[in-house]
Each structure stands twice: as structure tokens, then as C-alpha cells.
Design a protein around this motif. Structure first.
Motif, PDB file in Angstrom:
ATOM      1  N   GLY A 279      34.111  32.345  40.635  1.00  0.00           N
ATOM      2  CA  GLY A 279      33.429  33.188  41.726  1.00  0.00           C
ATOM      3  C   GLY A 279      33.110  34.472  41.313  1.00  0.00           C
ATOM      4  O   GLY A 279      32.576  35.239  42.194  1.00  0.00           O
ATOM      5  N   GLU A 280      33.800  35.038  40.412  1.00  0.00           N
ATOM      6  CA  GLU A 280      33.654  36.617  40.149  1.00  0.00           C
ATOM      7  C   GLU A 280      32.548  36.722  38.957  1.00  0.00           C
ATOM      8  O   GLU A 280      31.940  36.070  38.545  1.00  0.00           O
ATOM      9  N   SER A 281      32.201  37.970  38.841  1.00  0.00           N
ATOM     10  CA  SER A 281      31.102  38.573  38.169  1.00  0.00           C
ATOM     11  C   SER A 281      31.324  39.519  37.212  1.00  0.00           C
ATOM     12  O   SER A 281      32.362  40.492  37.528  1.00  0.00           O
ATOM     13  N   PHE A 282      30.598  39.850  36.185  1.00  0.00           N
ATOM     14  CA  PHE A 282      30.690  41.039  35.523  1.00  0.00           C
ATOM     15  C   PHE A 282      29.209  41.368  35.112  1.00  0.00           C
ATOM     16  O   PHE A 282      28.238  40.660  35.124  1.00  0.00           O
ATOM     17  N   GLY A 283      28.958  42.672  34.707  1.00  0.00           N
ATOM     18  CA  GLY A 283      27.788  43.187  34.381  1.00  0.00           C
ATOM     19  C   GLY A 283      27.729  44.069  33.209  1.00  0.00           C
ATOM     20  O   GLY A 283      28.731  45.008  33.113  1.00  0.00           O
ATOM     21  N   TYR A 284      26.518  44.163  32.304  1.00  0.00           N
ATOM     22  CA  TYR A 284      26.358  45.297  31.533  1.00  0.00           C
ATOM     23  C   TYR A 284      25.071  45.772  31.527  1.00  0.00           C
ATOM     24  O   TYR A 284      24.252  45.009  31.990  1.00  0.00           O
ATOM     25  N   ARG A 285      24.796  46.802  31.212  1.00  0.00           N
ATOM     26  CA  ARG A 285      23.383  47.358  30.908  1.00  0.00           C
ATOM     27  C   ARG A 285      23.146  48.013  29.572  1.00  0.00           C
ATOM     28  O   ARG A 285      24.110  48.729  28.939  1.00  0.00           O
TER      29      ARG A 285
END
Length: 309
Positions: A279-285
Motif C-alpha cells: 500500500g505504500e509508494s516511492f518516487g524519484y525524478r
């Protein structure tokens, strides 16, 4: 210069400047399961028309331009090709090959100076179960004909929908030294082999291997081209939060080689695994600068400073 965008045949998006298509993003790729079916950007060209991506090279058929990948995810391979197993080496294990399914575009915006879209994808393990939902952002902008450069921004936000923790790793976390490839990966064309890699705060550039496993805000790769007189440069840059220990899900390191193949990856799990709870998320740009000519550190720093995130 005005951008022109063509959404072609329901499987790809092409972005052109003048007569040069600088980016083709293929979001419904050919169905070769062993190569891990997933979207890719190829060909990517400089404003002068020089291709700076490789596609299905004979040494690694699953290398396709610029791709989001994940080599080790809870026993599945979203990179493609042979899977590394400690003590046994690389093995053809088709039952481990996952795919990234294009579900649609939630936004698609074009004006004279920028193309931006948000793509929705599902990461599907080999048995057909959805393990993750991805929101992917792509943006082409900052076309500078004087400097001979343009910018591609690529972002990812990944949410675990499996119902249990996902573990992200690499061949290095599985036991192979200095093979921490995973994450957004670029494969260069054949004539980038033996090119020069350079980074901020380091001495003059050299072979990519000297930067393997290092950290930093950006990495440059330049090479003289075959068939034409001149060089091309590709710069790979992190958004500031990627390197902030308080904001990044896990430390990023460079996977980079110039011999025997030209390749760079923003590795998010080079030396250590990390977990993503259900249910959790991570992000990168990320940012990729594509330029004509042989750039050096000073020129890269000046250009990056002039383009806001």
C-alpha cells in the motif's frame, strides 16, 4: 524552435524539432516476453540528428534505449534477459520475467515549448498478478538551438498493490560484486563504447568503470561519433530530493560502464535491498540532457543551473 508531437498508431509518441524527431517513446512494445515487455524511449536524437540510444544490441537484446527497469523485485526480473542467481551465475529463467503494462495516459499536454504527459502503468509478475501501479511523468522541454541541447525529464511514483512487501535489489545485493544495475537505465549506441565519463568534483573524465557505484548529482557521458565529424553528450541528473536522505526512499548510486558496453543506470538498490510495504509508494525524478558536441563539467553545470526543476 517549436515542438511537434505525433501520437502514432496507438503504440508510440514522437516528438520533433524542425525535421528531426528527437524522441520516440514506445509505450506498447513488441511482445518478446524474455526481454521484459515494457515501454522505452528509442531512438533519442540530438538536435543535429545524432542517435544517442542503442536498441536490442547483440550482447543484450533486452537493452532498449532509455527504460525504467527493476532487475530484482521479490524474485521477479523486470529488467529482462537472464536472471542472476548467487553461486550459479546468470540463468535463463523465463518464469521470473515480469512486464510493465501501459494502461493509458491520464494527461497529455503539448505547446510550442513543452510536451508533458503522465502515463499509468501496472507492473505484472510472470504469473499475471499485479504487483505495483506506476504513475510515470515524461516531459520534453528547454530546447536550446544555440547550445545544441534539449531536456527530457522522467519521473516515477510506484505504489505496492501486491498485498505484501516488495523487496527491491540488484545482482550486487544478490551476491555479484559491482553489478548493482536497476532503475532508469540508458543503453548507448555502439560508437559510445570507450567514451568519456565525467562527474562534478572529480578530476578529468575517463572510463565509466571508475565511477561505478559512486554517488553524485549528475554524470556526463561524451563520445566521438561514427560516420560524422563531431561528438555527442548525454547528461544524467538527479532531482535534488533523490539525494536527500530525509526524502529519498533509498540511496542512489551510479551504475556506469563505457567498456565493453556503454550504459548508465540511476540505481536505487546498488549495494543494499530495500522494502516497499503493501500500500505504500516511492518516487524519484530524473533529468536527461541530450546535446551535440563534447561537453565538459563547466558547460554541464552552467546548463543545469539554468533549467529549473
Amino acid at each position: 524552435m517549436t515542438l511537434r508531437v505525433v501520437h502514432a498508431h496507438g503504440d508510440a509518441v514522437g516528438v520533433s524539432v524542425g525535421d528531426v524527431e528527437i524522441l520516440r517513446y514506445v509505450y506498447r512494445p513488441d511482445p518478446v516476453e524474455f526481454e521484459s515487455r515494457k515501454p522505452y524511449a528509442h531512438p533519442v536524437r540530438t538536435l543535429g540528428g545524432r542517435v544517442v540510444t542503442g536498441y536490442r544490441p547483440n550482447d543484450h537484446r533486452w537493452h532498449k534505449g532509455l527504460q525504467m527497469t527493476a532487475s530484482h523485485v521479490s524474485g521477479q526480473n523486470f529488467w529482462g534477459g537472464n536472471s542472476y542467481v548467487h553461486g550459479r551465475g546468470y540463468l535463463p529463467l523465463p518464469e521470473r520475467i515480469g512486464r510493465m503494462r501501459h494502461d493509458g495516459f491520464s494527461s497529455f499536454d503539448v505547446d510550442e515549448e513543452r510536451f508533458a504527459c503522465v502515463e499509468e502503468l501496472t507492473w505484472v509478475e510472470n504469473g499475471g498478478d499485479a504487483w505495483a501501479r506506476e504513475e510515470r511523468g515524461l516531459s520534453v522541454h528547454s530546447v536550446d538551438v544555440v547550445r545544441g541541447a534539449w531536456v527530457l525529464d522522467w519521473s516515477i511514483r510506484l505504489t505496492n498493490v501486491r498485498g505484501e512487501e516488495l523487496r527491491f535489489g540488484s545482482p550486487t545485493t544478490a551476491g555479484r560484486e559491482m553489478a548493482g544495475y536497476t532503475g532508469l537505465q540508458w543503453r548507448g549506441p555502439r560508437d559510445f563504447t570507450g567514451g568519456t565519463v565525467f562527474a562534478p568534483g572529480r578530476e578529468e573524465g575517463g572510463p565509466g568503470e571508475r565511477f561505478m557505484g559512486t554517488r553524485g548529482p549528475w554524470l556526463g557521458f561524451t563520445a566521438e561519433r561514427d560516420g560524422v565529424d563531431g561528438a555527442s553528450t548525454v547528461v544524467f541528473a538527479h532531482a535534488p530530493e533523490n539525494l536527500d536522505p530525509g526524502r529519498a526512499v533509498h540511496p542512489s548510486h551510479w551504475f556506469v560502464r563505457s567498456e565493453p558496453i556503454p550504459s548508465v543506470a540511476f540505481s536505487w538498490a546498488f549495494f543494499e535491498e530495500f522494502g516497499l510495504p503493501a500500500g505504500e509508494s516511492f518516487g524519484y525524478r530524473y533529468r536527461v540532457v541530450v546535446a551535440d558536441g563534447a561537453w565538459g563539467s563547466e558547460r554541464v553545470e552552467e546548463f543545469l543551473a539554468g533549467v529549473e526543476w
